[in-house]
Design a protein around this motif. Structure first.
Motif, PDB file in Angstrom:
ATOM      1  N   LYS A 157       0.686  -1.309  -0.080  1.00 53.63           N
ATOM      2  CA  LYS A 157      -0.132  -0.124   0.071  1.00 53.63           C
ATOM      3  C   LYS A 157       0.900   1.284  -0.108  1.00 53.63           C
ATOM      4  O   LYS A 157       0.339   2.383  -0.531  1.00 53.63           O
ATOM      5  N   ASP A 158       1.935   1.390   0.500  1.00 52.67           N
ATOM      6  CA  ASP A 158       2.914   2.356   0.455  1.00 52.67           C
ATOM      7  C   ASP A 158       4.092   2.394  -0.324  1.00 52.67           C
ATOM      8  O   ASP A 158       4.956   3.246  -0.346  1.00 52.67           O
ATOM      9  N   LYS A 159       3.951   1.408  -1.191  1.00 54.30           N
ATOM     10  CA  LYS A 159       5.120   1.063  -1.980  1.00 54.30           C
ATOM     11  C   LYS A 159       4.743   1.942  -3.378  1.00 54.30           C
ATOM     12  O   LYS A 159       3.898   2.278  -3.800  1.00 54.30           O
TER      13      LYS A 159
END
Length: 229
Positions: free
Chosen positions: A203-205
């Motif tokens: 999700k934060d990549k």
């Protein structure tokens, strides 16, 4: 010059196939009960048929959607392969939403009926490069995709597009459908995470993370995806 025989096509011509000899025998019945035979190569028959077809009819594609890589069509349906330029999508998994979620480079196959209704769709992950028929492909790391890349859309109604050019919106629509664990396979991501764990990991990549740490090759190419309509 000797006049052409059977020029009015009034006589019967019989084709006899010989699979064991890989030949075709042409038999023509002449006046007086005489039968003439000639052995031809199957390729020769193909060229005769192909060269005999003459038609001025055209199938109109209409204005194509942006990023259309391939189109095959008949009088009743069209099959598009679309290159998706977007690397973010709003994803729903169970009761959890992941807005602006990173996604890998993807292609979509869409079969559209004459009335603009989407009848079937498929999707696949490709290498992050300029697309060619030799572009490598990877397993889709999430769920609801069959081994032949067809998408299981469950009870969701697929859209109808009055203008084919609006088909450019289909990838966003498809990726935004609620997701579950149907057909999810841990072996399709290098970390072998569960579906929920994989989403949290990603999700934060940046989308490039898929290519360094996640994606697993399926041994196919973009050309295979296109021809599998």
């Amino acid at each position: 010059m000797q006049p052409a025989e059977n020029k009015d096509y009034s006589r019967d011509v019989i084709l006899r196939l010989s699979p064991t000899r890989n030949t075709i025998i042409v038999e023509e019945q002449k006046p007086g009960g005489i039968a003439a035979y000639r052995e031809i190569d199957p390729l020769e028959l193909y060229y005769v048929i192909n060269q005999s077809y003459a038609s001025n009819d055209y199938l109109d594609s209409g204005f194509l959607p942006e990023h259309c890589l391939h189109l095959s069509m008949s009088a009743t349906e069209k099959y598009f392969v679309l290159w998706n330029p977007e690397l973010r999508a709003d994803v729903i998994y169970g009761d959890k939403e992941y807005p602006n979620f990173p996604i890998p480079r993807m292609v979509f196959g869409v079969r559209v009926l004459e009335n603009g209704k989407v009848a079937e769709c498929s999707m696949g992950v490709v290498a992050d490069e300029t697309p060619t028929v030799d572009t490598p492909m990877f397993f889709y790391p999430f769920s609801n995709v069959h081994s032949d890349d067809r998408v299981c859309t469950g009870n969701n109604v697929l859209p109808r597009y009055r203008k084919i050019s609006a088909l450019k919106n289909f990838p966003r629509y498809l990726l935004g459908l609620p997701d579950n664990d149907d057909m999810y396979d841990r072996e399709h991501n290098r970390l072998k995470l569960s579906h929920g764990e994989l989403l949290e990991q990603l999700k934060d990549k940046d989308p490039t993370y898929y290519y360094t740490d996640i994606l697993v090759s399926n041994g196919k190419t973009l050309g295979d995806f296109i021809s599998r309509r």
